[in-house]
Design a protein around this motif. Sequence first.
Motif, PDB file in Angstrom:
ATOM      1  N   ASP A 124       0.823  -1.209   0.000  1.00  0.00           N
ATOM      2  CA  ASP A 124       0.000   0.000   0.000  1.00  0.00           C
ATOM      3  C   ASP A 124       0.855   1.257   0.000  1.00  0.00           C
ATOM      4  N   ARG A 125       1.918   1.254   0.791  1.00  0.00           N
ATOM      5  CA  ARG A 125       2.800   2.421   0.821  1.00  0.00           C
ATOM      6  C   ARG A 125       3.482   2.627  -0.518  1.00  0.00           C
ATOM      7  N   GLU A 178      17.308  -5.616   5.147  1.00  0.00           N
ATOM      8  CA  GLU A 178      16.760  -5.402   6.485  1.00  0.00           C
ATOM      9  C   GLU A 178      17.645  -4.591   7.430  1.00  0.00           C
ATOM     10  N   GLU A 179      18.925  -4.481   7.162  1.00  0.00           N
ATOM     11  CA  GLU A 179      19.801  -3.738   8.072  1.00  0.00           C
ATOM     12  C   GLU A 179      19.718  -2.230   7.874  1.00  0.00           C
ATOM     13  N   ASN A 180      19.013  -1.771   6.829  1.00  0.00           N
ATOM     14  CA  ASN A 180      18.863  -0.349   6.569  1.00  0.00           C
ATOM     15  C   ASN A 180      17.528   0.154   7.094  1.00  0.00           C
ATOM     16  N   ASP A 181      17.549   1.323   7.733  1.00  0.00           N
ATOM     17  CA  ASP A 181      16.320   1.899   8.271  1.00  0.00           C
ATOM     18  C   ASP A 181      15.400   2.386   7.158  1.00  0.00           C
ATOM     19  N   VAL A 182      14.149   1.974   7.233  1.00  0.00           N
ATOM     20  CA  VAL A 182      13.070   2.509   6.406  1.00  0.00           C
ATOM     21  C   VAL A 182      12.020   3.049   7.368  1.00  0.00           C
ATOM     22  N   GLU A 183      11.709   4.313   7.254  1.00  0.00           N
ATOM     23  CA  GLU A 183      10.780   4.951   8.188  1.00  0.00           C
ATOM     24  C   GLU A 183       9.488   4.146   8.323  1.00  0.00           C
ATOM     25  N   GLY A 184       9.101   3.886   9.568  1.00  0.00           N
ATOM     26  CA  GLY A 184       7.866   3.166   9.842  1.00  0.00           C
ATOM     27  C   GLY A 184       8.008   1.660   9.863  1.00  0.00           C
ATOM     28  N   CYS A 185       9.188   1.137   9.516  1.00  0.00           N
ATOM     29  CA  CYS A 185       9.436  -0.315   9.541  1.00  0.00           C
ATOM     30  C   CYS A 185      10.434  -0.642  10.651  1.00  0.00           C
ATOM     31  N   VAL A 186      10.238  -1.772  11.283  1.00  0.00           N
ATOM     32  CA  VAL A 186      11.214  -2.245  12.263  1.00  0.00           C
ATOM     33  C   VAL A 186      12.477  -2.673  11.527  1.00  0.00           C
ATOM     34  N   THR A 187      13.628  -2.202  11.964  1.00  0.00           N
ATOM     35  CA  THR A 187      14.900  -2.644  11.406  1.00  0.00           C
ATOM     36  C   THR A 187      15.298  -3.915  12.155  1.00  0.00           C
ATOM     37  N   THR A 188      15.003  -5.054  11.553  1.00  0.00           N
ATOM     38  CA  THR A 188      15.127  -6.318  12.277  1.00  0.00           C
ATOM     39  C   THR A 188      16.520  -6.912  12.259  1.00  0.00           C
ATOM     40  N   ALA A 221      13.001   7.305  11.050  1.00  0.00           N
ATOM     41  CA  ALA A 221      13.419   8.002   9.829  1.00  0.00           C
ATOM     42  C   ALA A 221      14.140   7.033   8.913  1.00  0.00           C
ATOM     43  N   ASP A 222      14.213   7.400   7.647  1.00  0.00           N
ATOM     44  CA  ASP A 222      14.982   6.618   6.680  1.00  0.00           C
ATOM     45  C   ASP A 222      16.476   6.751   6.953  1.00  0.00           C
TER      46      ASP A 222
END
Length: 466
Positions: free
Chosen positions: A48-49, A76-86, A98-99
Amino acid sequence: MTTTWGVAETAGRIAAGELTAVQAVEACLDAIDSRNPELNAFSVVLADRARAEAATRDDAAAPLGPLHGVPIAIKEENDVEGCVTTFGGKANTTPAAADSEVVRRLRAAGAVIVGKTSMPEFGAWPYTEPRSLGPARNPWDPAHTPGGSSGGTAVAVASGMVPTGIGGDGGGSIRIPASYCGLFGLKPQRGRVSTAPNPHLWWALGVIGPLTRSVLDSALVYDVIRGSHDGDRFHAAETGSFVEAASREPGRLRIGWTVKPTSKGVRPHPLHVQAVEDTARLLTELGHDVRQVDAGLPDPAAAFVPQFFAGIRTEADAVEHYERLEPSIRQAYRLGFWVRPRVIEWALRQTERVSAKANRVFDEYDVLLTPVTANRPPKVGVLEGANALTAALRSTPAIAYTALWNVTGNPAAAVPCGLGPDGLPLSVQLVGRLDDEPTLLSLSAQLEAARPWPLVSGARGTTGDA
């Protein structure tokens, strides 16, 4: 849209009005729906995003940049705003505020983030088999691993789910999955791409970069994301446009080749020896001065091992729920108890010594040609039941040619060279002088033109003799 389109073609068609960003994203989401259940590349799909972001691209008065509307996946090691960086596990639960700097630059250039891709926890191993998600599978043969740690990204690109994806390389983690999955994967010079918000990735070892189906696609993405940030510990020297480098002839180069690994007790697979020898002959036919060399490359373990343990301990200390880390990672954390700040600084001094010795080969040669890995892609399950020590032993054949260049910081690329008789990709590694990605891009593009490789798993093309 066909999912065999890469970055340049997707961006070009959107710019020409032949395709919308929404259509490009929908095609990728359809491909993910079709292929991801079997291959397990994505940890999160932001359907959706991505649709909403694509719609804003289509509504823009003018293109935002060279990646306008291009769908991209993020490791997954990179920050995407609104997602858990697992980091490939379950130890974090709070979404990123933040991104990361790389993701911010991609969006600023018009890219659309469609999801995040699987990795082994903390990128510790060169095989993507996280307990949290299960193993990613090689699109050329799902019984085999795609490698790691950027395995999910490699699967997403090689299977045609996305035109490109962002990976990371701390010991071979771009080049290994690129080689196992038939992609072009350039590990950039240390400090070429910002690691912000982190000042570094595993001290001197880790870098960030894309996996792509073509050399030009890689250059396009790098010209968007390259450049350091004030908070970065490492900074690379300035170079010219990567796109221009990928578009010009390399000239006559002095190329040395060797199949001798830097890890003791490791023997290269005969198919990988043949791939190097075949590539050396092709490069000779293309007019280069190509010679077998005894490069005298050093074993990087003294510098690599402390930074490996320090990287795991730093990332483990930062997670929200240490107890949820995989057993092998908790064990590695305990095994690295001795890596104190003084040891890290000692390891960084060793890095300088190893780099000076390894770079002597470039006194006589412009490029070094080697295998990427010693082993063929193993069957899925190579890490099953492994503790930290057995996982490290099983990983050694995969990093025997790659880890050295993380220690030295040199740019190095995995370049496809067709398919083996087992139906799995073959690849060779090209290593360049410090800060000399342009030569690697020019030479890789020349090889790509002379010996085209299949663009998507299952799309058989001219594969060369290797």
